[in-house]
Design an enzyme around this catalytic site. Structure first.
Site, PDB file in Angstrom:
ATOM      1  N   GLY A  11       0.795  -1.240   0.000  1.00 37.48           N
ATOM      2  CA  GLY A  11       0.000   0.000   0.000  1.00 37.48           C
ATOM      3  C   GLY A  11       0.819   1.277   0.000  1.00 37.48           C
ATOM      4  O   GLY A  11       0.274   2.358  -0.233  1.00 37.48           O
ATOM      5  N   GLY A  13       3.574   1.601  -1.988  1.00 37.93           N
ATOM      6  CA  GLY A  13       4.342   1.658  -3.238  1.00 37.93           C
ATOM      7  C   GLY A  13       3.654   2.496  -4.309  1.00 37.93           C
ATOM      8  O   GLY A  13       2.634   3.145  -4.070  1.00 37.93           O
ATOM      9  N   LEU A  14       4.237   2.453  -5.499  1.00 37.11           N
ATOM     10  CA  LEU A  14       3.721   3.222  -6.646  1.00 37.11           C
ATOM     11  C   LEU A  14       2.234   2.934  -6.900  1.00 37.11           C
ATOM     12  O   LEU A  14       1.411   3.859  -6.983  1.00 37.11           O
ATOM     13  CB  LEU A  14       4.564   2.849  -7.880  1.00 37.11           C
ATOM     14  CG  LEU A  14       4.049   3.207  -9.262  1.00 37.11           C
ATOM     15  CD1 LEU A  14       4.034   4.716  -9.459  1.00 37.11           C
ATOM     16  CD2 LEU A  14       4.936   2.560 -10.343  1.00 37.11           C
ATOM     17  N   VAL A  15       1.879   1.663  -7.005  1.00 37.29           N
ATOM     18  CA  VAL A  15       0.491   1.315  -7.332  1.00 37.29           C
ATOM     19  C   VAL A  15      -0.408   1.467  -6.103  1.00 37.29           C
ATOM     20  O   VAL A  15      -1.534   1.956  -6.202  1.00 37.29           O
ATOM     21  CB  VAL A  15       0.407  -0.128  -7.903  1.00 37.29           C
ATOM     22  CG1 VAL A  15      -1.010  -0.440  -8.330  1.00 37.29           C
ATOM     23  CG2 VAL A  15       1.367  -0.300  -9.076  1.00 37.29           C
ATOM     24  N   TYR A 141      13.037 -14.059 -10.023  1.00 40.64           N
ATOM     25  CA  TYR A 141      11.891 -13.179  -9.737  1.00 40.64           C
ATOM     26  C   TYR A 141      10.694 -13.558 -10.605  1.00 40.64           C
ATOM     27  O   TYR A 141       9.562 -13.652 -10.132  1.00 40.64           O
ATOM     28  CB  TYR A 141      12.311 -11.729 -10.003  1.00 40.64           C
ATOM     29  CG  TYR A 141      11.169 -10.732 -10.035  1.00 40.64           C
ATOM     30  CD1 TYR A 141      10.638 -10.230  -8.857  1.00 40.64           C
ATOM     31  CD2 TYR A 141      10.618 -10.299 -11.243  1.00 40.64           C
ATOM     32  CE1 TYR A 141       9.587  -9.333  -8.878  1.00 40.64           C
ATOM     33  CE2 TYR A 141       9.571  -9.398 -11.272  1.00 40.64           C
ATOM     34  CZ  TYR A 141       9.059  -8.913 -10.094  1.00 40.64           C
ATOM     35  OH  TYR A 141       8.015  -8.025 -10.114  1.00 40.64           O
ATOM     36  N   ASN A 170       4.417  -1.659 -18.160  1.00 41.91           N
ATOM     37  CA  ASN A 170       5.260  -0.738 -17.382  1.00 41.91           C
ATOM     38  C   ASN A 170       4.410   0.360 -16.750  1.00 41.91           C
ATOM     39  O   ASN A 170       3.675   1.056 -17.451  1.00 41.91           O
ATOM     40  CB  ASN A 170       6.290  -0.051 -18.290  1.00 41.91           C
ATOM     41  CG  ASN A 170       7.042  -1.047 -19.132  1.00 41.91           C
ATOM     42  OD1 ASN A 170       8.028  -1.590 -18.721  1.00 41.91           O
ATOM     43  ND2 ASN A 170       6.520  -1.309 -20.328  1.00 41.91           N
ATOM     44  N   ARG A 213       7.750   0.817 -25.957  1.00 45.65           N
ATOM     45  CA  ARG A 213       7.127   0.250 -24.753  1.00 45.65           C
ATOM     46  C   ARG A 213       5.721   0.816 -24.574  1.00 45.65           C
ATOM     47  O   ARG A 213       5.422   1.923 -25.028  1.00 45.65           O
ATOM     48  CB  ARG A 213       7.946   0.598 -23.497  1.00 45.65           C
ATOM     49  CG  ARG A 213       9.348   0.033 -23.439  1.00 45.65           C
ATOM     50  CD  ARG A 213       9.360  -1.478 -23.228  1.00 45.65           C
ATOM     51  NE  ARG A 213      10.720  -1.994 -23.136  1.00 45.65           N
ATOM     52  CZ  ARG A 213      11.421  -2.478 -24.161  1.00 45.65           C
ATOM     53  NH1 ARG A 213      10.903  -2.522 -25.377  1.00 45.65           N
ATOM     54  NH2 ARG A 213      12.646  -2.941 -23.985  1.00 45.65           N
ATOM     55  N   ASP A 275      20.545  -1.670 -26.513  1.00 45.63           N
ATOM     56  CA  ASP A 275      19.171  -1.174 -26.530  1.00 45.63           C
ATOM     57  C   ASP A 275      18.190  -2.011 -25.728  1.00 45.63           C
ATOM     58  O   ASP A 275      17.132  -1.549 -25.354  1.00 45.63           O
ATOM     59  CB  ASP A 275      18.660  -1.153 -27.980  1.00 45.63           C
ATOM     60  CG  ASP A 275      18.690   0.250 -28.544  1.00 45.63           C
ATOM     61  OD1 ASP A 275      18.877   1.194 -27.758  1.00 45.63           O
ATOM     62  OD2 ASP A 275      18.516   0.380 -29.768  1.00 45.63           O
TER      63      ASP A 275
HETATM   64  N1  LIG Z   1       6.402  -0.749 -11.344  1.00 43.85           N
HETATM   65  C1  LIG Z   1       6.157  -1.386 -12.475  1.00 43.85           C
HETATM   66  O1  LIG Z   1       6.500  -0.904 -13.572  1.00 43.85           O
HETATM   67  C2  LIG Z   1       5.407  -2.699 -12.449  1.00 43.85           C
HETATM   68  C3  LIG Z   1       5.053  -3.265 -13.684  1.00 43.85           C
HETATM   69  C4  LIG Z   1       4.298  -4.419 -13.688  1.00 43.85           C
HETATM   70  C5  LIG Z   1       3.919  -5.013 -12.484  1.00 43.85           C
HETATM   71  N2  LIG Z   1       4.295  -4.452 -11.303  1.00 43.85           N
HETATM   72  C6  LIG Z   1       3.826  -5.121 -10.066  1.00 43.85           C
HETATM   73  O2  LIG Z   1       2.952  -4.235  -9.395  1.00 43.85           O
HETATM   74  C7  LIG Z   1       3.022  -4.468  -7.986  1.00 43.85           C
HETATM   75  C8  LIG Z   1       3.250  -3.153  -7.298  1.00 43.85           C
HETATM   76  O3  LIG Z   1       4.454  -2.602  -7.797  1.00 43.85           O
HETATM   77  P1  LIG Z   1       4.985  -1.181  -7.331  1.00 43.85           P
HETATM   78  O4  LIG Z   1       5.794  -0.642  -8.467  1.00 43.85           O
HETATM   79  O5  LIG Z   1       3.881  -0.401  -6.738  1.00 43.85           O
HETATM   80  O6  LIG Z   1       6.020  -1.633  -6.199  1.00 43.85           O
HETATM   81  P2  LIG Z   1       6.828  -0.712  -5.207  1.00 43.85           P
HETATM   82  O7  LIG Z   1       6.550   0.717  -5.443  1.00 43.85           O
HETATM   83  O8  LIG Z   1       8.254  -1.177  -5.243  1.00 43.85           O
HETATM   84  O9  LIG Z   1       6.221  -1.125  -3.786  1.00 43.85           O
HETATM   85  C9  LIG Z   1       6.448  -2.379  -3.248  1.00 43.85           C
HETATM   86  C10 LIG Z   1       5.527  -2.523  -2.079  1.00 43.85           C
HETATM   87  O10 LIG Z   1       5.695  -3.838  -1.521  1.00 43.85           O
HETATM   88  C11 LIG Z   1       5.840  -3.712  -0.123  1.00 43.85           C
HETATM   89  N3  LIG Z   1       6.646  -4.823   0.395  1.00 43.85           N
HETATM   90  C12 LIG Z   1       7.842  -5.265  -0.091  1.00 43.85           C
HETATM   91  N4  LIG Z   1       8.285  -6.277   0.680  1.00 43.85           N
HETATM   92  C13 LIG Z   1       7.349  -6.475   1.659  1.00 43.85           C
HETATM   93  C14 LIG Z   1       7.249  -7.362   2.771  1.00 43.85           C
HETATM   94  N5  LIG Z   1       8.199  -8.278   3.028  1.00 43.85           N
HETATM   95  N6  LIG Z   1       6.163  -7.260   3.565  1.00 43.85           N
HETATM   96  C15 LIG Z   1       5.202  -6.348   3.335  1.00 43.85           C
HETATM   97  N7  LIG Z   1       5.226  -5.491   2.296  1.00 43.85           N
HETATM   98  C16 LIG Z   1       6.308  -5.547   1.471  1.00 43.85           C
HETATM   99  C17 LIG Z   1       6.521  -2.381   0.089  1.00 43.85           C
HETATM  100  O11 LIG Z   1       6.289  -1.935   1.408  1.00 43.85           O
HETATM  101  P3  LIG Z   1       7.263  -0.843   2.141  1.00 43.85           P
HETATM  102  O12 LIG Z   1       7.486   0.275   1.166  1.00 43.85           O
HETATM  103  O13 LIG Z   1       6.466  -0.431   3.306  1.00 43.85           O
HETATM  104  O14 LIG Z   1       8.521  -1.582   2.471  1.00 43.85           O
HETATM  105  C18 LIG Z   1       5.806  -1.522  -0.964  1.00 43.85           C
HETATM  106  O15 LIG Z   1       4.591  -1.045  -0.465  1.00 43.85           O
HETATM  107  C19 LIG Z   1       4.155  -5.476  -7.765  1.00 43.85           C
HETATM  108  O16 LIG Z   1       3.582  -6.744  -7.544  1.00 43.85           O
HETATM  109  C20 LIG Z   1       4.923  -5.444  -9.068  1.00 43.85           C
HETATM  110  O17 LIG Z   1       5.528  -6.678  -9.367  1.00 43.85           O
HETATM  111  C21 LIG Z   1       5.023  -3.305 -11.249  1.00 43.85           C
END
Ligand SMILES: NC(=O)c1ccc[n+]([C@@H]2O[C@H](COP(=O)([O-])OP(=O)(O)OC[C@H]3O[C@@H](n4cnc5c(N)ncnc54)[C@H](OP(=O)(O)O)[C@@H]3O)[C@@H](O)[C@H]2O)c1
Length: 319
Positions: A11, A13-15, A141, A170, A213, A275
């Site tokens: 909650g 993070g970015l999303v 991963y 992305n 992309r 690239d």
């Molecule tokens: N960003 C992209 O471009 C992208 C693209 C496709 C899919 N996704 C997927 O979208 C989802 C959200 O991505 P995001 O970019 O929002 O990620 P993000 O900004 O890196 O945030 C990651 C979140 O996961 C939490 N987290 C990590 N380890 C944890 C743990 N051990 N226990 C509890 N919480 C934990 C973090 O909490 P804290 O900050 O409190 O540590 C943070 O809220 C992910 O599943 C990712 O794989 C992302």
């Protein structure tokens, strides 16, 4: 009617932050249907089953949007394969086990188009996810992420749960990780351009800028994930992406970022650097069929919003 609790893992993070923003709009506030809980790793370490179980026992969510993941750039994916595999396997395992144990009505988990087979045909669609190994650079991963779909389907088949998966392309927007190496392409280029301008250096972008992309603005993804929570029950995953003809080149993204910093004349492409893959087009026809036409935030507007947010939050953002 009692308010339903929606637990959003990841909650902070970015999303997760985008879901928080969208959940505060009139559409989700007017009937007071939901109470959202945005979970941070500080509230509960989801790699720990006992802690996760206790957290579910305490909060008793009706719905879970599962975003939490140990994510990173290429460097982290290549050099911390054990942690990337084990943390993500444990987080997903604990979340889905607890969702089943505590009778969560529906779970929407987040996969990624980057976990598709390395050798595939384009555009990729939902049925191709397991049709071959991922690229070796981040296979640990990617396999862990793919297993969410396997585990979700197993629960659906064996116990009749409603565990669905969405597959975004992305993502970018406010609250992103702007780290120069570990960040994704848009946030790390925003940070790079900011520093280049500050130090009066060229804004150097690796490669020719030609690769294409699909980028989705985080608030759009948040709206579509909430739509999926309320409307999508398929056991097959669904790609959440902009249209195929909305692909943009890395060069255009870099030019737009430079434009926002008024630094276009200092943009240089370092063509001695590789690239990466030329395109990774994803097919969003399933989304269009089920949702209808969705008007996505234009990439130029999304980049402006992200650059403005980064500048305003420079001291506190992840970088
Ligand atoms: N960003 C992209 O471009 C992208 C693209 C496709 C899919 N996704 C997927 O979208 C989802 C959200 O991505 P995001 O970019 O929002 O990620 P993000 O900004 O890196 O945030 C990651 C979140 O996961 C939490 N987290 C990590 N380890 C944890 C743990 N051990 N226990 C509890 N919480 C934990 C973090 O909490 P804290 O900050 O409190 O540590 C943070 O809220 C992910 O599943 C990712 O794989 C992302």
């Amino acid at each position: 009617m009692a308010q339903k609790i929606v637990l959003v893992t990841g909650g902070t993070g970015l999303v997760g932050k985008a879901i928080e923003t969208v959940s505060q709009t009139q559409q989700y506030q007017q009937f007071n249907k939901y109470r959202f809980i945005f979970l941070s790793s500080k509230d509960c370490n989801l790699t720990d089953y006992i802690a996760t179980d206790n957290y579910f026992d305490k909060t008793r969510p009706s719905y879970v949007i599962h975003l939490a993941a140990n994510v990173g750039g290429l460097f982290k994916n290549m050099n911390s394969k054990v942690q990337m595999f084990e943390d993500n396997m444990m987080i997903n395992m604990n979340i889905l086990k607890c969702c089943h144990k505590y009778n969560v009505e529906k779970v929407v988990s987040c996969l990624s188009t980057c976990i598709f087979p390395d050798k595939t045909t384009y555009p990729i669609n939902e049925e191709m996810l397991h049709n071959g190994p991922p690229h070796t650079s981040n296979d640990a991963y990617e396999y862990a992420k793919r297993m969410i779909e396997v585990q979700s389907k197993a629960y659906n088949e064996q116990y009749g749960n409603k565990f669905v998966c969405v597959i975004p392309t992305n993502i970018y927007g406010p609250y992103d990780n702007f780290h120069l190496q570990d960040g994704h392409v848009i946030p790390s280029l925003i940070h790079k351009c900011y520093l280049a301008k500050k130090t009066n250096q060229p804004f150097i972008v690796s490669g020719t800028g030609n690769p294409l992309r699909q980028f989705i603005y985080s608030d759009d993804l948040a709206r579509l994930m909430l739509w999926a929570l309320e409307n999508y029950d398929g056991s097959e995953s669904i790609i959440l992406s902009v249209n195929e003809n909305d692909e943009v080149s890395i060069g255009d993204v870099a030019r737009e970022i430079a434009h926002n910093f008024d630094y276009e004349e200092h943009l240089v492409f370092d063509t001695t650097k590789p690239d990466g893959q030329y395109r990774k087009t994803a097919d969003n026809s399933k989304l269009r069929k089920l949702y209808g036409e969705y008007t996505f935030v234009d990439i130029k507007d999304g980049i402006k919003l992200s650059v403005d947010w980064f500048i305003k939050n420079y001291d506190v953002c992840r970088k």
